[in-house]
Design a protein around this motif. Sequence first.
Motif, PDB file in Angstrom:
ATOM      1  N   LYS A  19       0.841  -1.183   0.000  1.00  0.00           N
ATOM      2  CA  LYS A  19       0.000   0.000   0.000  1.00  0.00           C
ATOM      3  C   LYS A  19       0.888   1.248   0.000  1.00  0.00           C
ATOM      4  O   LYS A  19       1.829   1.347   0.779  1.00  0.00           O
ATOM      5  CB  LYS A  19      -0.909  -0.022   1.224  1.00  0.00           C
ATOM      6  N   LEU A  20       0.563   2.163  -0.898  1.00  0.00           N
ATOM      7  CA  LEU A  20       1.340   3.393  -1.004  1.00  0.00           C
ATOM      8  C   LEU A  20       0.669   4.498  -0.191  1.00  0.00           C
ATOM      9  O   LEU A  20      -0.556   4.645  -0.214  1.00  0.00           O
ATOM     10  CB  LEU A  20       1.459   3.836  -2.460  1.00  0.00           C
ATOM     11  N   SER A  21       1.492   5.273   0.470  1.00  0.00           N
ATOM     12  CA  SER A  21       0.962   6.401   1.241  1.00  0.00           C
ATOM     13  C   SER A  21       0.748   7.591   0.305  1.00  0.00           C
ATOM     14  O   SER A  21       1.145   7.580  -0.863  1.00  0.00           O
ATOM     15  CB  SER A  21       1.940   6.778   2.355  1.00  0.00           C
ATOM     16  N   PHE A  22       0.138   8.613   0.835  1.00  0.00           N
ATOM     17  CA  PHE A  22      -0.107   9.828   0.054  1.00  0.00           C
ATOM     18  C   PHE A  22       1.197  10.425  -0.447  1.00  0.00           C
ATOM     19  O   PHE A  22       1.308  10.833  -1.607  1.00  0.00           O
ATOM     20  CB  PHE A  22      -0.884  10.843   0.913  1.00  0.00           C
ATOM     21  N   LEU A  23       2.215  10.461   0.404  1.00  0.00           N
ATOM     22  CA  LEU A  23       3.510  11.018  -0.005  1.00  0.00           C
ATOM     23  C   LEU A  23       4.180  10.167  -1.078  1.00  0.00           C
ATOM     24  O   LEU A  23       4.855  10.697  -1.965  1.00  0.00           O
ATOM     25  CB  LEU A  23       4.432  11.164   1.204  1.00  0.00           C
ATOM     26  N   ASP A  24       3.977   8.849  -1.022  1.00  0.00           N
ATOM     27  CA  ASP A  24       4.513   7.986  -2.073  1.00  0.00           C
ATOM     28  C   ASP A  24       3.869   8.305  -3.414  1.00  0.00           C
ATOM     29  O   ASP A  24       4.548   8.343  -4.449  1.00  0.00           O
ATOM     30  CB  ASP A  24       4.286   6.515  -1.721  1.00  0.00           C
ATOM     31  N   TRP A  25       2.544   8.521  -3.413  1.00  0.00           N
ATOM     32  CA  TRP A  25       1.835   8.878  -4.638  1.00  0.00           C
ATOM     33  C   TRP A  25       2.306  10.232  -5.173  1.00  0.00           C
ATOM     34  O   TRP A  25       2.522  10.390  -6.371  1.00  0.00           O
ATOM     35  CB  TRP A  25       0.315   8.903  -4.414  1.00  0.00           C
ATOM     36  N   VAL A  26       2.462  11.196  -4.281  1.00  0.00           N
ATOM     37  CA  VAL A  26       2.941  12.517  -4.701  1.00  0.00           C
ATOM     38  C   VAL A  26       4.337  12.409  -5.290  1.00  0.00           C
ATOM     39  O   VAL A  26       4.641  13.001  -6.328  1.00  0.00           O
ATOM     40  CB  VAL A  26       2.912  13.505  -3.507  1.00  0.00           C
ATOM     41  N   SER A  27       5.197  11.616  -4.668  1.00  0.00           N
ATOM     42  CA  SER A  27       6.555  11.428  -5.161  1.00  0.00           C
ATOM     43  C   SER A  27       6.541  10.732  -6.526  1.00  0.00           C
ATOM     44  O   SER A  27       7.294  11.118  -7.435  1.00  0.00           O
ATOM     45  CB  SER A  27       7.357  10.599  -4.154  1.00  0.00           C
ATOM     46  N   LEU A  28       5.695   9.728  -6.675  1.00  0.00           N
ATOM     47  CA  LEU A  28       5.588   9.015  -7.941  1.00  0.00           C
ATOM     48  C   LEU A  28       5.130   9.955  -9.056  1.00  0.00           C
ATOM     49  O   LEU A  28       5.709   9.980 -10.144  1.00  0.00           O
ATOM     50  CB  LEU A  28       4.618   7.840  -7.802  1.00  0.00           C
ATOM     51  N   ILE A  29       4.117  10.744  -8.778  1.00  0.00           N
ATOM     52  CA  ILE A  29       3.607  11.691  -9.775  1.00  0.00           C
ATOM     53  C   ILE A  29       4.668  12.735 -10.118  1.00  0.00           C
ATOM     54  O   ILE A  29       4.859  13.090 -11.289  1.00  0.00           O
ATOM     55  CB  ILE A  29       2.292  12.337  -9.287  1.00  0.00           C
ATOM     56  N   ALA A  30       5.371  13.221  -9.108  1.00  0.00           N
ATOM     57  CA  ALA A  30       6.429  14.210  -9.342  1.00  0.00           C
ATOM     58  C   ALA A  30       7.531  13.617 -10.211  1.00  0.00           C
ATOM     59  O   ALA A  30       8.050  14.286 -11.112  1.00  0.00           O
ATOM     60  CB  ALA A  30       6.997  14.695  -8.014  1.00  0.00           C
TER      61      ALA A  30
END
Length: 63
Positions: A2-13
């Motif tokens: 499970k990815l956290s919100f910060l992981d998703w933001v980092s992935l998108i960035a």
Amino acid sequence: MKLSFLDWVSLIANIVTILGISGFLTGYINKKREEKKTSNEVLANAIKSASLSLNLYYHYLKN
């Protein structure tokens, strides 16, 4: 996993960064290609002009 919100933001960035760099490189390569094409055309025109001038000069001297 499970990815956290910060992981998703980092992935998108990271994806946006990769797309930005690839767009920049594509633009740079296209610009260089266009500059090379233009310089080749200028060189070809200069050669044609010089050839024509020499041809005219040769015919002038011949007569």
